[in-house]
Design an enzyme around this catalytic site. Sequence first.
Site, PDB file in Angstrom:
ATOM      1  N   GLY A 194       0.761  -1.163  -0.018  1.00  0.00           N
ATOM      2  CA  GLY A 194       0.039  -0.036   0.170  1.00  0.00           C
ATOM      3  C   GLY A 194       0.868   1.286  -0.054  1.00  0.00           C
ATOM      4  O   GLY A 194       1.948   1.290   0.486  1.00  0.00           O
ATOM      5  N   GLN A 195       0.399   2.300  -0.544  1.00  0.00           N
ATOM      6  CA  GLN A 195       1.055   3.799  -0.726  1.00  0.00           C
ATOM      7  C   GLN A 195       0.275   4.734  -0.738  1.00  0.00           C
ATOM      8  O   GLN A 195      -0.636   4.559  -1.708  1.00  0.00           O
ATOM      9  CB  GLN A 195       2.033   3.351  -1.844  1.00  0.00           C
ATOM     10  CG  GLN A 195       3.081   4.570  -1.840  1.00  0.00           C
ATOM     11  CD  GLN A 195       4.508   4.161  -2.649  1.00  0.00           C
ATOM     12  OE1 GLN A 195       4.246   2.967  -3.479  1.00  0.00           O
ATOM     13  NE2 GLN A 195       5.565   4.750  -2.555  1.00  0.00           N
ATOM     14  N   GLY A 196       0.415   5.870  -0.146  1.00  0.00           N
ATOM     15  CA  GLY A 196      -0.389   6.799  -0.153  1.00  0.00           C
ATOM     16  C   GLY A 196       0.191   8.086   0.187  1.00  0.00           C
ATOM     17  O   GLY A 196       1.555   8.222   0.267  1.00  0.00           O
ATOM     18  N   GLY A 197      -0.723   9.216   0.442  1.00  0.00           N
ATOM     19  CA  GLY A 197       0.166  10.635   0.520  1.00  0.00           C
ATOM     20  C   GLY A 197       0.815  10.738   2.164  1.00  0.00           C
ATOM     21  O   GLY A 197       2.085  11.441   2.108  1.00  0.00           O
ATOM     22  N   GLY A 238       2.497   7.790   3.435  1.00  0.00           N
ATOM     23  CA  GLY A 238       3.662   6.818   3.719  1.00  0.00           C
ATOM     24  C   GLY A 238       3.186   5.493   2.842  1.00  0.00           C
ATOM     25  O   GLY A 238       2.411   5.443   2.154  1.00  0.00           O
ATOM     26  N   THR A 239       4.242   4.595   3.394  1.00  0.00           N
ATOM     27  CA  THR A 239       4.305   3.340   2.586  1.00  0.00           C
ATOM     28  C   THR A 239       4.133   2.182   3.489  1.00  0.00           C
ATOM     29  O   THR A 239       4.674   2.250   4.489  1.00  0.00           O
ATOM     30  CB  THR A 239       5.556   3.227   1.647  1.00  0.00           C
ATOM     31  OG1 THR A 239       5.864   4.388   0.949  1.00  0.00           O
ATOM     32  CG2 THR A 239       5.576   1.931   0.996  1.00  0.00           C
ATOM     33  N   VAL A 240       3.341   1.225   2.967  1.00  0.00           N
ATOM     34  CA  VAL A 240       3.112   0.100   3.908  1.00  0.00           C
ATOM     35  C   VAL A 240       3.628  -1.293   3.314  1.00  0.00           C
ATOM     36  O   VAL A 240       3.625  -1.402   1.980  1.00  0.00           O
ATOM     37  CB  VAL A 240       1.458  -0.216   4.041  1.00  0.00           C
ATOM     38  CG1 VAL A 240       1.240  -1.436   5.059  1.00  0.00           C
ATOM     39  CG2 VAL A 240       0.793   0.996   4.868  1.00  0.00           C
ATOM     40  N   LYS A 252       4.369   0.034   8.657  1.00  0.00           N
ATOM     41  CA  LYS A 252       4.037   1.531   7.911  1.00  0.00           C
ATOM     42  C   LYS A 252       5.019   2.743   8.322  1.00  0.00           C
ATOM     43  O   LYS A 252       5.551   2.755   9.192  1.00  0.00           O
ATOM     44  CB  LYS A 252       2.789   2.096   8.457  1.00  0.00           C
ATOM     45  CG  LYS A 252       2.372   3.442   7.683  1.00  0.00           C
ATOM     46  CD  LYS A 252       1.053   4.003   8.303  1.00  0.00           C
ATOM     47  CE  LYS A 252       0.936   5.603   7.341  1.00  0.00           C
ATOM     48  NZ  LYS A 252      -0.321   6.066   8.063  1.00  0.00           N
ATOM     49  N   ASP A 312      -9.795  10.208   8.209  1.00  0.00           N
ATOM     50  CA  ASP A 312      -9.587   9.848   7.069  1.00  0.00           C
ATOM     51  C   ASP A 312     -10.320   8.535   6.668  1.00  0.00           C
ATOM     52  O   ASP A 312      -9.982   7.607   6.253  1.00  0.00           O
ATOM     53  CB  ASP A 312      -8.011   9.692   6.683  1.00  0.00           C
ATOM     54  CG  ASP A 312      -8.001   9.754   5.252  1.00  0.00           C
ATOM     55  OD1 ASP A 312      -8.843  10.171   4.303  1.00  0.00           O
ATOM     56  OD2 ASP A 312      -6.726   9.154   4.692  1.00  0.00           O
TER      57      ASP A 312
END
Length: 701
Positions: free
Chosen positions: A427-430, A432-434, A448, A540
């Site tokens: 997973g990747q978002g604004g 951080g990265t998981v 994370k 969120d």
Amino acid sequence: MKFSQLLLMQLLLVGFINALQHKRNDCPSKCGNVDIPYPFGAIEGCYLDKSYHIECNSTTQTPYMRTTYYVGEIKLLSTQVEVLDINLNHGQLRVALPIAYTCYNMQGDVISGSSTFVNTSRFPFSGTLNSLTGVGRDFDGRVLLLEPPVLMSCQSGSDVKNGSCLGHGCCQATIPGGMTSVAIVATATETHAPIWNYSKYGYLGKCGYAFIVEKDKYYFNTADLSSMSKNMSFPVVLDLSVGDEKCQEARKDNATYLCKENSVCKNGKGRLFGYRCKCSRGYTGNPYIENGCEDVNECESTKLNNCLRGHCINTNGSYTCVCAKGFHGDARIGGECIPLLKSKDNAVFAGIGEGVVGSIVAMIFVYWGAKRRIRIKGRKDFFKRNGGIMLQEMLFTCEDPINKGKIFTEEELKKATHNFNIAKVIGQGGYGTVYIGTLANNTHVAIKKSKMIDHSQIKQFVNEVIILSQINHPNIVRLLGCCLETHVPLLVYEYITNNTLCHHIHSHFTLTFAMRLKIAAETAEALDFMHSTTQIIHRDVKPSNILLDDDFNAKISDFGISRFVPLDQTHLSTSVKGTTGYMDPEYFRTCKLTEKSDVYSFGVVLMELLMGTEIRFLDIPLTCHKGAAAYLASLVTDDALVQALDDQIKKHEYVEVVKCVAKIAISCLDLEGKNRPTMSEVKQELKELKCVTFSIDDESI
């Protein structure tokens, strides 16, 4: 006879192809100062299709792109938008978009105005390079046809400064990427004052303006409040793409694949668009035409090569650095060209060489020893700066030793993720990265790695780690511990196996109504637990942050931007963070975060569970200025709800229960937080509806 007919057809075909090629060779390459490269074109036969047609005004030599604005299937307006630049290399089209405005008389009544309507066909607005900007006092600027609409508010007040666009006289808001059809409007706020009230600020402006503009292309000047022209337009960046498929699918058909030799394919931005072509590294030109990407001669400029010594030799797509005659070694920057030794010098230099090699080996051992000590000291410094000592003390005094979180070492987590290998990213978002990892005891975990942390808030961060690690709720992803030896702390969560709710809603997986209602009820129960027990606001809530296990039990995850609300406070004043479409518009407008902000986001999730699609892709009419709640209420009132439902839940026996769920979503989506229910009330209503649904299923069996 047949042979002659065949010969004639071949001659006609060759003549047609030659004529077509001749026409392509005659295609205008410019209109005024703007280049028009293929797939764009100014005359028929020169462009890929009508979406890429650039109309060139023969008198002014100004290029235009025609846009047609629709409401539903009704053609409302056809306009021309000036084209400022076409950049194939960056995959961008820059156009000039007119402003929207509303003007008032001395009493504050509207006397004139104009809105901006535009449909940019297959070229979506860039969400990262543009912003919605407003100039004026006591008015709102909106981009409609989105849910919720993009909104900004320019207030009155004396704090008006050149270059400042923070809400007084000038205001800005981000826009989501991927939109191609927009309506920009400027309207007075409910508190709009008569113009004479502004005289104490030395201002007698009478209009409010709203426009989308490329970032850093508008500088606010206080004189604009009274002298901005209604006929102005501003540059806007659109993303460019071709075809209707992504690269992998497009390459399968050589006849329609548009990327020519020496080019690479890049997937287009947004869900509805194909791909774009770009010249490979070391080449430049037009990747959409034969031999369009030409080799760059890096040897012509020292800016293009790093040959410090010796000679630069150009190759196709690259270059090499060669030492001059009589020298050998590495001719690049940082390298060294060494003179070749004569035979009589070999013995002397051999001895010197052995001594030098010995010294270098010794220096390497000293260097690695020093580097290891620096690395160990760095880990200790990070541990202290990230609150490690404070966290150790709090965990030591924790009354529940079973549930208390663990402090992991950096080496443990590196080993668990194969040194944070990219193949382990899930997973990747604004924020951080998981990564998925496997601990020494074979436990699968989700790790994370955040992009940044505010070190002034370390005490609060430590408190949140303690509380989250002790939360033992079946519908909240458990925080197992953290690592504080790195630049930013790493958080370790339990690993959930069955992907996200977003995946199951939007991939046409068969989610029954009973399963959807169960997921909604469990999510509501988790949010109520957070609000009432831990005083944490998630901030969120969205389908991609709701994980599902193999039994489709819901588990709320990703607390990266969650905030604590002390017991003696009703809200937090904080900078706006969250995801467009799910964010509470009242929080966006006031920067006041409350529990009701999570309630609004949960209402959006409920709506997506019913409709089976992302809220930004729902066909909400332009007239629904009050957003998703008004749209959903109109469907219930007009008995049109069933037609809008996901196909999986259109069973007749569920209709009344679905209407009840829709009414809960409507109450959650109220634009005023005070009118929304609490998560406790929502949880109770959904729990009762879930029981009703199970009884319906039992009867049908």
